[in-house]
Design a protein around this motif. Structure first.
Motif, mmCIF file in Angstrom:
data_model
loop_
_atom_site.group_PDB
_atom_site.id
_atom_site.type_symbol
_atom_site.label_atom_id
_atom_site.label_comp_id
_atom_site.label_asym_id
_atom_site.label_seq_id
_atom_site.Cartn_x
_atom_site.Cartn_y
_atom_site.Cartn_z
ATOM 1 N N GLU A 295 0.821 -1.211 0.000
ATOM 2 C CA GLU A 295 0.000 0.000 0.000
ATOM 3 C C GLU A 295 0.863 1.273 0.000
ATOM 4 O OE1 GLU A 295 -3.343 0.441 -0.228
ATOM 5 O OE2 GLU A 295 -2.950 2.582 -0.104
ATOM 6 N N THR B 211 -6.110 1.236 -5.382
ATOM 7 C CA THR B 211 -5.500 -0.057 -5.059
ATOM 8 C C THR B 211 -5.976 -1.148 -6.017
ATOM 9 O OG1 THR B 211 -5.536 0.525 -2.725
ATOM 10 C CG2 THR B 211 -5.231 -1.788 -3.230
ATOM 11 N N ASP C 93 1.493 0.020 -4.828
ATOM 12 C CA ASP C 93 0.280 0.142 -5.653
ATOM 13 C C ASP C 93 0.148 1.532 -6.273
ATOM 14 O OD1 ASP C 93 -0.491 1.415 -3.243
ATOM 15 O OD2 ASP C 93 -2.475 0.483 -3.168
ATOM 16 N N HIS C 94 0.518 2.552 -5.483
ATOM 17 C CA HIS C 94 0.391 3.932 -5.973
ATOM 18 C C HIS C 94 1.016 4.856 -4.945
ATOM 19 C CE1 HIS C 94 -2.709 4.314 -2.950
ATOM 20 N NE2 HIS C 94 -3.317 3.259 -3.468
HETATM 21 MN MN MN Z 1 -3.909 1.720 -2.143
#
Ligand code: MN
Ligand code: GP9
Length: 474
Positions: free
Chosen positions: A89, A132, A313-314
């Motif tokens: 995450e 996500t 994810d980002h």
């Molecule tokens: Mn995320």
């Protein structure tokens, strides 16, 4: 000339042409473009360029590039091994190998980079509105999610034919693990079986919920990552080998507030209580949790027989005023989109007998993970639609972006182009990747068209449920 190897692609491309040329105002592209703020791109100009000069529309970039790119020394080096992909995450690249106030932020991952590992420092997120869930989609399917709404919802009835399905065809057990409180966030419960995951370990088992994780320690959005990883071990052990486990962490989520006993970083006074300060501690905790997970896998005898893929994810730190100021102090330069969208990718094969390059600096994105993993795992073909490339072998990298850097933007080894929010190509900004020097916009035109085409191809593929043929016998 035989440009298309798959009949479905021809149909999709034909439909795309019809949509685009036949009725541009009502087209897929026009609709999604209109959804973007201030976007008023001159469609007719784009398509004249695309289809008369054939500069950007190159069918090779959509089809079977894998066949050529699979030839290389590492082909099949992880064949038959378990695959564990850890999607981390909000994990950004700037923390890797960085020392802050005399402390390593990610000591466990930094150590991992020294052991049978390839690190891809120029890897970028490629998501749509699904955050996500779009990273999950991109990595497992090599397609980019839509901006319209989240892909897992709008296209929940679609057929997919990505990495989990192709591994299932090879006899792999497939499972996904995530400890958010509700199982169905991002419509996961519905979509995972469609993506080819046999089993979904998800949700909390508390307060009347009947999820798979005991709430032993709460932080931020759910179960702490370290407790999560401990509970993942028996679940993973119960899978028949070889398996593909897709593990999604959660703790390093905005606003990155920590339980005091997980504050590993001594913050400078000016970073205390800020998003950036919180983030440093939060990412250090996630690094600790991944280290713990690796140790547990070693104890259980699951480590050597596995290939690991770890990526972010980002972004976690957005470009709000305070963050920009704090990040500038931390990095010693402006915090730009290039920093924001840059997430790390790490591929670790503990028992590889082949020499893995320590670093591959080619520009790459989340769409590239699927063909790259397929290469390492020795897939003889990729009988599906995919847009990514095998990063180990491709000569130059290309990443289409559509969020933060608006649609039409791209990152390549040579040029970066940031599309203007008013939708006029000429108002965008082009610069070199290596030293961020401004260049003439003409050098970005081709990449800009390619970026639009890739995004629209995916949009079209999803809208037309272009992979439905693959589901016929399932
Ligand atoms: Mn995320
Ligand atoms: C929750 C988690 C949320 O399950 O995936 O992350 P987000 O999409 O907000 O980054």
């Amino acid at each position: 000339m035989k440009r298309f190897k798959k009949p479905g692609l021809l149909v999709i491309t034909f439909l795309l042409l019809l949509f685009l040329i036949g009725d541009p105002l009502n087209s897929v592209m026009a609709k999604s473009i209109n959804n973007q703020e201030f976007f008023s791109y001159h469609l007719s100009d784009v398509f004249k360029e695309l289809f008369t000069r054939h500069t950007a529309f190159n069918a090779d970039s959509f089809v079977d590039t894998y066949n050529k790119e699979k030839r290389g020394q590492l082909f099949g080096t992880a064949q038959g091994k378990n695959l564990v992909i850890i999607q981390v995450e909000s994990f950004q690249n700037f923390v890797i190998n960085r020392t802050y106030n005399g402390q390593e932020i990610t000591p466990n991952l930094n150590k991992l980079l020294k052991e049978n590992t390839t690190y891809f420092p120029n890897f970028f997120q490629q998501i749509g509105s699904g955050n996500t869930s779009d990273a999950e989609l991109a990595v497992n399917n090599s397609i980019i999610g839509t901006l319209d709404y989240f892909t897992y919802k709008i296209y929940e009835d679609n057929c997919f034919n990505g990495l989990p399905w192709l591994l299932k065809d090879k006899g792999y057990a497939t499972a996904v693990f995530h400890a958010y409180e509700g199982r169905n966030f991002w419509n996961r419960e519905t979509v995972y079986p469609k993506l080819g995951f046999d089993k979904f370990y998800g949700g909390l088992n508390d307060q009347g919920r009947t999820g798979d994780y005991e709430m032993t320690e709460w932080m931020g959005w759910g179960l702490t990552d370290s407790e999560f990883f401990k509970q993942v071990i028996p679940q993973m052990k119960s899978l028949k080998e070889p398996f593909y486990s897709f593990v999604i962490t959660l703790s390093n989520h905005h606003p990155f507030e920590m339980l005091p006993h997980y504050d590993f970083i001594n913050l400078l006074k000016e970073d205390e209580g800020t998003i950036v300060g919180n983030y440093l501690n939060s990412v250090a905790y996630t690094d600790y949790s991944i280290g713990l997970f690796m140790d547990l896998l070693k104890e259980e005898g699951l480590y050597d027989s596995t290939i690991f893929v770890i990526y972010g994810d980002h972004l976690g730190i957005t470009n709000e005023k305070d963050n920009l100021k704090d990040m500038k102090r931390l990095l010693g330069r402006e915090y730009s989109y290039m920093d924001m969208l840059n997430v790390p990718l790490i591929i670790h094969i503990p028992s590889s007998e082949d020499f893995l390059p320590k670093e591959v600096k080619t520009v790459s994105g989340q769409l590239d993970v699927f063909p790259t993993v397929a290469y390492l795992m020795g897939f003889s073909e990729l009988n599906t639609f995919y847009l990514g490339h095998n990063i180990y072998n491709v000569k130059s990298g290309f990443v289409a972006e559509q969020t933060f850097m608006p649609k039409g933007s791209f990152i390549s080894d040579d040029i970066v182009y940031i599309m203007s929010r008013d939708g006029v190509f000429e108002h965008g900004e082009a610069f070199t990747f290596s030293d961020r020097k401004k260049v003439d916009l003409s050098r970005a035109k081709q990449g800009h068209l390619k970026s639009l085409m890739q995004v629209e191809f995916c949009e079209s593929l999803l809208k037309e449920n272009g992979m439905k043929e693959y589901c016929r016998n399932r």
